[in-house]
Design a protein around this motif. Structure first.
Motif, PDB file in Angstrom:
ATOM      1  N   GLN A 125      36.143  26.655 -52.751  1.00  0.00           N
ATOM      2  CA  GLN A 125      36.954  25.622 -52.082  1.00  0.00           C
ATOM      3  C   GLN A 125      37.681  26.193 -50.874  1.00  0.00           C
ATOM      4  OE1 GLN A 125      38.437  22.162 -53.227  1.00  0.00           O
ATOM      5  NE2 GLN A 125      36.279  22.029 -53.777  1.00  0.00           N
ATOM      6  N   THR A 130      42.114  20.634 -60.053  1.00  0.00           N
ATOM      7  CA  THR A 130      42.512  19.787 -58.920  1.00  0.00           C
ATOM      8  C   THR A 130      43.342  18.597 -59.402  1.00  0.00           C
ATOM      9  OG1 THR A 130      40.493  20.418 -57.738  1.00  0.00           O
ATOM     10  CG2 THR A 130      41.669  18.483 -56.944  1.00  0.00           C
ATOM     11  N   THR A 176      33.300  22.587 -50.572  1.00  0.00           N
ATOM     12  CA  THR A 176      34.121  21.754 -51.455  1.00  0.00           C
ATOM     13  C   THR A 176      33.317  20.829 -52.362  1.00  0.00           C
ATOM     14  OG1 THR A 176      34.302  20.069 -49.710  1.00  0.00           O
ATOM     15  CG2 THR A 176      36.008  21.767 -49.776  1.00  0.00           C
ATOM     16  N   GLN A 235      46.790  19.772 -60.232  1.00  0.00           N
ATOM     17  CA  GLN A 235      47.570  19.979 -59.012  1.00  0.00           C
ATOM     18  C   GLN A 235      48.076  18.656 -58.460  1.00  0.00           C
ATOM     19  OE1 GLN A 235      45.422  21.312 -55.451  1.00  0.00           O
ATOM     20  NE2 GLN A 235      46.923  22.947 -55.205  1.00  0.00           N
ATOM     21  N   GLU A 236      47.214  17.630 -58.474  1.00  0.00           N
ATOM     22  CA  GLU A 236      47.616  16.311 -57.986  1.00  0.00           C
ATOM     23  C   GLU A 236      48.657  15.667 -58.895  1.00  0.00           C
ATOM     24  OE1 GLU A 236      43.926  14.304 -57.832  1.00  0.00           O
ATOM     25  OE2 GLU A 236      43.254  15.257 -55.963  1.00  0.00           O
ATOM     26  N   LEU A 264      45.916  26.554 -54.388  1.00  0.00           N
ATOM     27  CA  LEU A 264      45.095  26.383 -55.580  1.00  0.00           C
ATOM     28  C   LEU A 264      44.923  27.709 -56.315  1.00  0.00           C
ATOM     29  CD1 LEU A 264      43.744  24.013 -56.985  1.00  0.00           C
ATOM     30  CD2 LEU A 264      41.620  24.574 -55.794  1.00  0.00           C
TER      31      LEU A 264
END
Length: 468
Positions: free
Chosen positions: A414, A317, A419, A320-321, A377
């Motif tokens: 997710q 995550t 989550t 990805q950010e 994702l």
């Protein structure tokens, strides 16, 4: 041939393997038409006991390996020192449950009506008996677990009074230990039961415990993430995975199917992993299955074991950010190289035993390709699968550059709305109960003694090997 093309061929090969049906053999025929699992075990155990006694009598003195100093300092890695009947992990082939690969289990084990994934109840039958169950036998296990699912009021009270800052795995382990108030094994042992009955009492406790775990796990989830709203009651018309999913508060049929797959593939990974070994070790002292399994869950909570699935998703995550949106393979390669040069690892890649892509990763990948191929994702995880192994090979430090099960499971959860990453290891634990408790039943059936290996201090070890 490029690495990407090689990966594509491997994936296609795995898909073909999953769809194949092996010829019928004596090995996969049902041992009995009885739907009573305990009755089936009563017939199997004497045969296995006789086999082990005769084997030990003839080959008890045979050497099966050697131990090096590095093995002793390196966490006993590679030392052959355990007997586990339920599954075997081959470095090149992956896990086999009683001789069956994951694709074979997906093909052969009974499914829910209209479902495509195996029911965990069927795998539990297989782990205990070594035989593929019938649909009727699996339905009987489902009914028995639904009938045994009630948990003591004092455990509910304890769970409802835990502070929200207490990690879900700590709550899970504490609740399991507290449920030993219900242990038939502990009660009978205190009354002087004969050791020939140990396996039956271990079986009864294991069946009770497995039945209760979804409710315990659901209460923890709802207390932490759903404002304490109590879960629904057990629905006798639903299977084990479906009840668990419903009690968590999810009703998507595809998520139920994912849970059936998830709870099947995380059950067992032979006997040397921390959760399996801890359960076996504590059980060898004749601690009841509740206390033994609680010990296994304390091990599963470690970041080098079950908690890794949470760490992988946190890392993915953040990646990805950091990169934002879709990225090129070259951008991803630069990010991975910078990660490695900073002294960090790529979570979810490598395994203590495996030397290939984890079959548990592959079946989850196939599920994602079928049900969520365009999820951002998942696309990033698929891109990592294409890029990371080449980089790790080039770096030259990783013995296994391929992804393990943890590299994929969080992405699927997710997607369907679960989550809360801190909770993922609890789900792993619910599944792992099937493998380690099936193994514990066989520990008692075979009369395995308390585990007590010999240890050395460094001066003693130096003397042993003739070091100055």
């Amino acid at each position: 041939m490029s690495h990407a093309k090689t990966l594509g061929k491997l994936a296609n090969g795995a898909l073909k393997l999953q769809k194949c049906v092996l010829p019928a053999t004596n090995h996969c025929r049902q041992a009995s038409t009885s739907t009573n699992l305990k009755d089936v075990m009563e017939k199997i155990i004497p045969e296995k006991q006789k086999e082990v006694i005769e084997f030990r009598k003839k080959y008890g003195g045979a050497k099966v390996g050697e131990v090096t100093v590095d093995m002793m300092y390196g966490g006993m890695r590679g030392i052959r020192g355990l007997v586990t009947e339920t599954s075997v992990l081959d470095p090149d082939e992956g896990i086999r449950f009683r001789g069956y690969s994951i694709p074979e289990c997906q093909e052969k084990l009974p499914r829910a009506p209209g479902g495509e994934e195996p029911l965990p109840e069927g795998l539990f039958w297989l782990l205990l008996t070594g035989k593929i169950p019938t649909q009727e036998q699996v339905a009987a296990v489902t009914k028995e677990w639904n009938d045994r699912a009630g948990i003591p009021n004092h455990v509910i009270t304890m769970l409802n009074n835990f502070p929200s800052k207490l990690h879900p795995m700590s709550q899970f382990s504490a609740a399991i230990a507290a449920m030993n108030s219900e242990s038939k094994f502990a009660k009978a042992y205190a009354e002087g039961v004969h050791k020939s009955k140990y396996w039956e009492l271990c079986y009864e406790d294991s069946m009770d415990l497995i039945a209760k775990l979804p409710t315990v796990a659901a209460i923890i989830y709802r207390n932490l993430y759903r404002e304490g709203n109590p879960p629904d009651s057990i629905d006798k018309k639903k299977d084990w995975s479906w009840n668990y999913t419903s009690m968590l508060g999810f009703d998507d049929p595809k998520f139920v199917e994912l849970m059936r797959l998830y709870l099947t593939i995380h059950t067992d990974h032979e006997g040397g992993n921390v959760s399996a070994h801890a359960t076996h070790l504590v059980g060898s002292a004749l601690s009841d299955p509740y206390l033994s399994f609680a010990a296994g869950m304390n091990g599963l909570a470690g970041p080098l074991h079950g908690l890794a699935n949470q760490e992988v998703l946190v890392w993915t995550t953040k990646l990805q950010e950091s990169l934002g949106g879709e990225v090129t393979d070259d951008q991803l390669r630069d990010f991975i190289w910078n990660t490695l040069k900073s002294g960090q690892v790529v979570p979810g890649y490598g395994h203590a035993v495996l030397r290939k892509t984890d079959p548990r990763y592959m079946c989850q990948r196939e599920f994602a390709l079928k049900h969520l191929p365009n999820d951002p994702l998942f696309k990033l995880v698929a891109q990592l699968y294409k890029v990371v192994p080449d980089i790790l090979i080039e770096q030259g430090k990783a013995k296994n550059p391929w992804p393990n099960v943890d590299a994929h499971s969080g992405v699927l959860l997710q997607y369907y709305g679960l989550t809360e990453m801190n909770y993922y290891t609890v789900m792993f634990g619910v599944s792992r109960a099937l493998g380690v408790l099936a193994s514990l039943v066989w520990d008692r059936a075979l009369g395995l003694p308390i585990e007590r290996p010999k240890s050395f201090d460094t001066p003693g070890l130096k003397k042993l090997v003739g070091a100055s």
